[in-house]
Scaffold this motif. Structure first.
Motif, PDB file in Angstrom:
ATOM      1  N   CYS A 185      -2.050  10.707   3.163  1.00  0.00           N
ATOM      2  CA  CYS A 185      -2.758   9.890   2.171  1.00  0.00           C
ATOM      3  C   CYS A 185      -3.220   8.556   2.743  1.00  0.00           C
ATOM      4  CB  CYS A 185      -1.858   9.638   0.968  1.00  0.00           C
ATOM      5  SG  CYS A 185      -1.654  11.060  -0.120  1.00  0.00           S
ATOM      6  N   LEU A 186      -2.375   7.937   3.556  1.00  0.00           N
ATOM      7  CA  LEU A 186      -2.670   6.598   4.047  1.00  0.00           C
ATOM      8  C   LEU A 186      -3.426   6.601   5.370  1.00  0.00           C
ATOM      9  CD1 LEU A 186       0.741   4.905   3.179  1.00  0.00           C
ATOM     10  CD2 LEU A 186      -1.395   4.829   1.881  1.00  0.00           C
ATOM     11  N   HIS A 187      -3.559   7.790   5.995  1.00  0.00           N
ATOM     12  CA  HIS A 187      -4.311   7.924   7.246  1.00  0.00           C
ATOM     13  C   HIS A 187      -3.745   6.990   8.321  1.00  0.00           C
ATOM     14  CE1 HIS A 187      -7.196  10.251   4.911  1.00  0.00           C
ATOM     15  NE2 HIS A 187      -7.297   9.250   4.064  1.00  0.00           N
ATOM     16  N   VAL A 231     -14.394   4.168  -6.051  1.00  0.00           N
ATOM     17  CA  VAL A 231     -13.647   3.075  -6.685  1.00  0.00           C
ATOM     18  C   VAL A 231     -12.207   2.995  -6.207  1.00  0.00           C
ATOM     19  CG1 VAL A 231     -15.109   2.916  -8.736  1.00  0.00           C
ATOM     20  CG2 VAL A 231     -13.144   4.481  -8.743  1.00  0.00           C
ATOM     21  N   HIS A 232     -11.569   4.140  -5.928  1.00  0.00           N
ATOM     22  CA  HIS A 232     -10.182   4.087  -5.459  1.00  0.00           C
ATOM     23  C   HIS A 232     -10.106   3.357  -4.114  1.00  0.00           C
ATOM     24  CE1 HIS A 232      -6.006   5.502  -4.870  1.00  0.00           C
ATOM     25  NE2 HIS A 232      -6.359   5.521  -3.606  1.00  0.00           N
ATOM     26  N   ARG A 233     -10.979   3.729  -3.195  1.00  0.00           N
ATOM     27  CA  ARG A 233     -10.969   3.114  -1.863  1.00  0.00           C
ATOM     28  C   ARG A 233     -11.234   1.613  -1.934  1.00  0.00           C
ATOM     29  NH1 ARG A 233     -15.830   4.752   1.877  1.00  0.00           N
ATOM     30  NH2 ARG A 233     -16.808   3.209   0.505  1.00  0.00           N
ATOM     31  N   GLY A 270      -7.203  10.435  -5.324  1.00  0.00           N
ATOM     32  CA  GLY A 270      -7.999   9.327  -4.814  1.00  0.00           C
ATOM     33  C   GLY A 270      -7.819   9.060  -3.337  1.00  0.00           C
ATOM     34  N   TYR A 271      -6.712   9.535  -2.768  1.00  0.00           N
ATOM     35  CA  TYR A 271      -6.446   9.311  -1.347  1.00  0.00           C
ATOM     36  C   TYR A 271      -7.101  10.362  -0.455  1.00  0.00           C
ATOM     37  CZ  TYR A 271      -2.848   6.084  -3.005  1.00  0.00           C
ATOM     38  OH  TYR A 271      -2.190   5.050  -3.627  1.00  0.00           O
ATOM     39  N   GLU A 272      -7.670  11.401  -1.033  1.00  0.00           N
ATOM     40  CA  GLU A 272      -8.232  12.492  -0.243  1.00  0.00           C
ATOM     41  C   GLU A 272      -9.722  12.639  -0.563  1.00  0.00           C
ATOM     42  OE1 GLU A 272      -5.913  15.930   0.396  1.00  0.00           O
ATOM     43  OE2 GLU A 272      -4.065  14.994  -0.288  1.00  0.00           O
ATOM     44  N   THR A 296       0.828  -1.202   0.000  1.00  0.00           N
ATOM     45  CA  THR A 296       0.000   0.000   0.000  1.00  0.00           C
ATOM     46  C   THR A 296       0.862   1.252   0.000  1.00  0.00           C
ATOM     47  OG1 THR A 296      -1.761  -1.169   1.181  1.00  0.00           O
ATOM     48  CG2 THR A 296      -1.817   1.231   1.233  1.00  0.00           C
ATOM     49  N   CYS A 297       1.913   1.250   0.803  1.00  0.00           N
ATOM     50  CA  CYS A 297       2.813   2.402   0.883  1.00  0.00           C
ATOM     51  C   CYS A 297       3.546   2.600  -0.440  1.00  0.00           C
ATOM     52  CB  CYS A 297       3.805   2.194   2.014  1.00  0.00           C
ATOM     53  SG  CYS A 297       4.922   3.584   2.282  1.00  0.00           S
ATOM     54  N   LEU A 298       4.007   1.513  -1.038  1.00  0.00           N
ATOM     55  CA  LEU A 298       4.725   1.607  -2.308  1.00  0.00           C
ATOM     56  C   LEU A 298       3.827   2.161  -3.397  1.00  0.00           C
ATOM     57  CD1 LEU A 298       7.611   0.837  -3.320  1.00  0.00           C
ATOM     58  CD2 LEU A 298       6.582  -1.235  -4.255  1.00  0.00           C
ATOM     59  N   LEU A 299       2.573   1.711  -3.439  1.00  0.00           N
ATOM     60  CA  LEU A 299       1.627   2.209  -4.431  1.00  0.00           C
ATOM     61  C   LEU A 299       1.346   3.689  -4.220  1.00  0.00           C
ATOM     62  CD1 LEU A 299      -0.415   1.763  -6.733  1.00  0.00           C
ATOM     63  CD2 LEU A 299      -2.084   1.101  -4.995  1.00  0.00           C
ATOM     64  N   ALA A 300       1.139   4.101  -2.969  1.00  0.00           N
ATOM     65  CA  ALA A 300       0.859   5.502  -2.696  1.00  0.00           C
ATOM     66  C   ALA A 300       2.041   6.380  -3.085  1.00  0.00           C
ATOM     67  CB  ALA A 300       0.530   5.697  -1.220  1.00  0.00           C
ATOM     68  N   LEU A 301       3.252   5.923  -2.790  1.00  0.00           N
ATOM     69  CA  LEU A 301       4.439   6.681  -3.164  1.00  0.00           C
ATOM     70  C   LEU A 301       4.527   6.826  -4.678  1.00  0.00           C
ATOM     71  CD1 LEU A 301       7.123   8.065  -2.615  1.00  0.00           C
ATOM     72  CD2 LEU A 301       8.165   5.812  -2.301  1.00  0.00           C
ATOM     73  N   ALA A 302       4.229   5.750  -5.397  1.00  0.00           N
ATOM     74  CA  ALA A 302       4.258   5.809  -6.859  1.00  0.00           C
ATOM     75  C   ALA A 302       3.200   6.755  -7.404  1.00  0.00           C
ATOM     76  CB  ALA A 302       4.066   4.412  -7.441  1.00  0.00           C
ATOM     77  N   ASP A 303       2.005   6.735  -6.806  1.00  0.00           N
ATOM     78  CA  ASP A 303       0.935   7.625  -7.254  1.00  0.00           C
ATOM     79  C   ASP A 303       1.297   9.090  -7.021  1.00  0.00           C
ATOM     80  OD1 ASP A 303      -0.760   5.649  -8.197  1.00  0.00           O
ATOM     81  OD2 ASP A 303      -1.835   5.440  -6.297  1.00  0.00           O
TER      82      ASP A 303
END
Length: 234
Positions: A46-48, A110-112, A180-182, A23-30
């Motif tokens: 982003c990851l709360h 859809v993102h969540r 998508g994270y917010e 999850t962290c790797l994907l968020a960093l890439a996004d």
């Protein structure tokens, strides 16, 4: 049917990553997708999650040599981290497409929901997702699925909203994936139906804000969300 695209899903490294690390790797890439600098506090938002939990996860990614820290604490993917993140992006964006087009989940969620599904779906399920989405090339936010062709528009014609010309009709092509994270930003776009494909006109503003007219409605967008919207002149 297994297609030539499907090997993007099946990377042993992906399966070895624990859920928090993936999850962290994907968020960093996004966050880094549009060449923006990424710092730990952005991942926390982003990851709360608590900063201590993020630090533990980042330490695991550092040990695996998937993420590194560069100048002033900025986080960056290593070459291996980039390759692995690319596969995670394919999985996530195809699931988003499936949830919207096949299952009927509202765009705003859809993102969540894809983030919740991605760690548990099987290779067989992903094969069916690929077929049922007709080998989609972009996610519901308009961003390309890696390995599925180039962007619909070229870099010379697509610009961020704050750089769009005044008085000309523009079409929203995509929304930066980090939005998508917010949820509050997604809610704003959703409530105004400001989704990929929507046309509008940017108008002058004495305070140099991003002001657009959508179906005779005037919208004033803050700098963060405006910079996440990519448009082309129609």
């Amino acid at each position: 049917m297994v297609t030539s695209h499907l090997p993007l899903f099946f990377v042993q490294g992906t399966m070895r990553l624990a859920e928090p690390e993936a999850t962290c790797l994907l968020a960093l890439a996004d966050l880094a997708e549009h060449d923006e600098p990424v710092f730990a506090d952005q991942l926390v938002r982003c990851l709360h999650i608590e900063p201590e939990r993020l630090l533990q996860t980042l330490q695991q990614l550092f040990m695996r040599r998937l993420v590194t820290a560069v100048e002033r604490g900025r986080l960056a993917l290593t070459a291996n981290g980039y390759l692995l993140a690319r596969h995670l992006i394919v999985r996530h964006r195809l699931l988003e497409r499936f949830l919207l087009d096949v299952v009927g989940v509202p765009w705003i969620f859809v993102h969540r929901e894809a983030a919740r599904l991605a760690p548990v779906v099987s290779p067989l399920f992903l094969e069916r997702v690929d077929e049922l989405t007709c080998h989609a090339t972009v996610c519901p936010h308009g961003n390309p699925i890696p390995g599925r062709g180039d962007l619909v528009t070229t870099e010379t014609t697509e610009v961020r909203l704050p750089n769009a010309p005044m008085g000309q009709r523009c079409r929203l092509t995509r929304i930066a994936e980090w939005v998508g994270y917010e949820m509050h930003l997604l809610q704003r776009l959703w409530s105004h139906e400001l989704l990929p494909g929507r046309s509008f006109v940017r108008v002058p503003d004495p305070f140099q804000r991003s002001v657009i007219v959508v179906d005779r409605r005037v919208l004033v967008l803050g700098p963060r969300i405006a910079s996440a919207l990519f448009v082309v002149v129609e």
